[in-house]
Structures are given as C-alpha cells and as structure tokens.
Design an enzyme around this catalytic site. Structure first.
Site, short mmCIF file in Angstrom:
data_model
loop_
_atom_site.label_atom_id
_atom_site.label_comp_id
_atom_site.label_asym_id
_atom_site.label_seq_id
_atom_site.Cartn_x
_atom_site.Cartn_y
_atom_site.Cartn_z
N LYS A 13 0.73 -1.22 -0.04
CA LYS A 13 -0.18 0.12 0.01
C LYS A 13 0.80 1.26 0.11
O LYS A 13 2.09 1.19 0.39
CB LYS A 13 -1.05 -0.01 1.25
CG LYS A 13 -2.07 -1.10 0.95
CD LYS A 13 -2.89 -1.07 2.35
CE LYS A 13 -3.92 -2.15 2.25
NZ LYS A 13 -5.05 -2.18 3.40
N TYR A 68 -12.33 -1.77 -3.90
CA TYR A 68 -12.80 -2.00 -2.54
C TYR A 68 -14.27 -1.93 -2.56
O TYR A 68 -14.96 -1.37 -1.67
CB TYR A 68 -12.24 -0.89 -1.58
CG TYR A 68 -10.72 -1.34 -1.00
CD1 TYR A 68 -10.65 -2.66 -0.47
CD2 TYR A 68 -9.61 -0.60 -1.24
CE1 TYR A 68 -9.58 -2.95 0.30
CE2 TYR A 68 -8.62 -0.86 -0.67
CZ TYR A 68 -8.46 -1.92 0.05
OH TYR A 68 -7.11 -2.43 0.67
N THR A 103 -5.66 -6.74 10.73
CA THR A 103 -5.98 -5.28 10.11
C THR A 103 -5.54 -4.10 10.75
O THR A 103 -4.81 -3.16 10.41
CB THR A 103 -7.50 -5.01 9.87
OG1 THR A 103 -8.07 -6.26 9.33
CG2 THR A 103 -7.80 -3.89 9.04
N ASN A 115 -2.53 0.42 6.66
CA ASN A 115 -1.53 -1.02 7.23
C ASN A 115 -0.59 -1.70 6.28
O ASN A 115 -0.82 -2.82 6.27
CB ASN A 115 -2.59 -1.74 7.78
CG ASN A 115 -3.85 -1.90 6.83
OD1 ASN A 115 -3.79 -1.65 5.61
ND2 ASN A 115 -4.97 -2.50 7.21
N HIS A 140 -2.26 -5.37 1.71
CA HIS A 140 -3.60 -6.05 1.35
C HIS A 140 -3.23 -7.49 0.95
O HIS A 140 -2.34 -7.82 0.20
CB HIS A 140 -4.24 -5.16 0.19
CG HIS A 140 -5.40 -6.08 -0.38
ND1 HIS A 140 -6.57 -5.99 0.18
CD2 HIS A 140 -5.42 -7.02 -1.58
CE1 HIS A 140 -7.29 -6.85 -0.52
NE2 HIS A 140 -6.80 -7.54 -1.56
N GLU A 196 -9.77 -9.77 -7.71
CA GLU A 196 -8.63 -8.87 -7.56
C GLU A 196 -7.43 -8.98 -8.50
O GLU A 196 -6.86 -8.12 -9.05
CB GLU A 196 -8.01 -8.83 -6.11
CG GLU A 196 -9.38 -8.60 -5.11
CD GLU A 196 -9.11 -8.83 -3.54
OE1 GLU A 196 -7.98 -9.18 -3.41
OE2 GLU A 196 -9.85 -8.25 -3.03
P1 ATP Z 1 -7.19 -5.64 3.19
O1 ATP Z 1 -8.60 -6.13 2.65
O2 ATP Z 1 -6.61 -4.25 2.82
O3 ATP Z 1 -6.54 -6.78 3.13
P2 ATP Z 1 -8.37 -6.45 5.71
O4 ATP Z 1 -9.09 -7.60 4.89
O5 ATP Z 1 -7.56 -6.79 6.82
O6 ATP Z 1 -7.66 -5.61 4.74
P3 ATP Z 1 -11.07 -5.12 5.85
O7 ATP Z 1 -11.93 -5.15 6.65
O8 ATP Z 1 -10.99 -5.78 4.26
O9 ATP Z 1 -9.38 -5.22 6.22
O10 ATP Z 1 -10.74 -3.51 5.38
C1 ATP Z 1 -10.02 -3.22 4.08
C2 ATP Z 1 -9.04 -1.91 4.37
O11 ATP Z 1 -9.84 -0.79 5.03
C3 ATP Z 1 -8.11 -2.19 5.63
O12 ATP Z 1 -6.90 -2.96 5.33
C4 ATP Z 1 -7.65 -0.84 5.99
O13 ATP Z 1 -6.72 -0.25 5.17
C5 ATP Z 1 -9.11 -0.08 5.86
N1 ATP Z 1 -9.96 -0.10 7.13
C6 ATP Z 1 -10.60 -1.11 7.61
N2 ATP Z 1 -11.23 -0.91 8.61
C7 ATP Z 1 -10.95 0.35 8.95
C8 ATP Z 1 -11.44 1.24 10.10
N3 ATP Z 1 -12.02 0.97 10.93
N4 ATP Z 1 -10.93 2.56 9.92
C9 ATP Z 1 -10.16 3.23 8.86
N5 ATP Z 1 -9.68 2.30 7.93
C10 ATP Z 1 -10.25 0.82 7.83
MG MG Z 2 -9.98 -7.42 3.13
#
Ligand code: ATP
Ligand code: MG
Length: 138
Positions: free
Chosen positions: A10, A50, A92, A113, A116, A127
């Site tokens: 990212k 997303y 996450t 974070n 992804h 994806e």
């Molecule tokens: P990713 O899909 O990026 O691999 P993930 O599966 O761990 O991450 P998801 O729940 O799919 O988490 O959320 C997608 C992305 O949205 C997260 O990686 C983070 O960058 C962002 N995100 C998730 N929760 C929050 C939140 N509460 N506040 C801000 N950003 C968030």
């Molecule tokens: Mg995710």
C-alpha cells in the site's frame, strides 16, 4: 496444493521505503512473486477495487489513501497462499497484529496498514483480474 492470491504493497509502505523489506518477508515465507508492477490508481479505480466496502464509514478515506501514491499490486503463489498470506500479514489493526507479522513490523494505523491480501478464492480471482491481464500471468 499450489494456489494464487493477490496482494498490494500500500502507499504508506511504499512512501516509507518498505517495499523491498516486505518483498523479502514474502519470499522468506515461501511465496513466489508471479507478477508485480508499480502503479498509481485514481480514486475511482480504488472505489472499484474496494467496492465491497462501499457502505462502510471509512470508504472515502480508504479510497483517498489508496490513490494517494504509488502501490505495488502483485500475484503470489504457494501452497495455501490465501490463508498463509492473511496469517503473515497480521490483523487489520497493527495494534492487534501478532509479533513477526508484516503489519506489526511495517503498518502505522488501522487504515495505513502496509499490505493487502485477498480473503477468499473468489475475491482473489476478482482482484487478480482487476490489476493484471492474462498475458502478464502466463
Ligand atoms: P485488506 O482487505 O486491505 O487486505 P483487511 O482484509 O485486513 O485488509 P478489511 O476489513 O477488508 O481489512 O478492510 C480493508 C481496508 O480498509 C483495511 O486494510 C484498512 O486499510 C481499511 N480499514 C479497515 N477498517 C478500517 C477502519 N475502521 N478505519 C479506517 N480504515 C479501515
Ligand atoms: Mg479485506
């Protein structure tokens, strides 16, 4: 059985100069980097990627972040790649990520974070196809 998953380094991690260190973690864990490129995406392209999160309160902020600078989308391959990558990434929110995980080492916040990883076979297929053409994966 060998499986492919999709990952992105990212914009936060790219900005901080962590790209090579994250790739090293992935290779050390046995992932083969099948395809990779450096690109910047628009807010609309981040929204498309997303789309499952479009109703979430953080959607606007997330797509703005993901379009804020260069990223490295990639296709990774190994046995059990999807689940193993999720484990190697960590939670996450890096505050909850286990010791030794990529997010524990390189992530700054729940949004910024570092990495992804696809969460299932169907999302991995969507994806991979969103970022790579078939001929890049031959
Ligand atoms: P990713 O899909 O990026 O691999 P993930 O599966 O761990 O991450 P998801 O729940 O799919 O988490 O959320 C997608 C992305 O949205 C997260 O990686 C983070 O960058 C962002 N995100 C998730 N929760 C929050 C939140 N509460 N506040 C801000 N950003 C968030
Ligand atoms: Mg995710």
């Amino acid at each position: 059985m060998s499986q492919r998953t999709f990952s992105i380094i990212k914009p936060d991690a790219v900005r901080k100069g962590y790209t090579a260190a994250i790739l090293a973690e992935l290779e050390k864990a046995g992932f083969k980097i099948v395809a990779i490129k450096r690109i910047s995406i628009s807010n609309a392209q981040a929204e498309g990627f997303y789309h499952v999160h479009s109703a979430r309160p953080f959607f606007g902020s997330l797509t703005q972040f993901m379009s804020s600078g260069p990223i490295f989308p990639m296709v990774l391959e190994k046995d059990n790649a999807i689940a193993d990558l999720r484990k190697l990434m960590g939670a996450t929110n890096p505050a909850n990520a286990e010791e030794g995980t990529i997010r524990k080492k390189f992530a700054g916040s729940i949004e910024e974070n570092a990495i992804h990883g696809s969460d299932a076979e169907d999302t991995a297929a969507f994806e991979i196809g969103y970022f790579f053409a078939g001929l890049e994966l031959a």
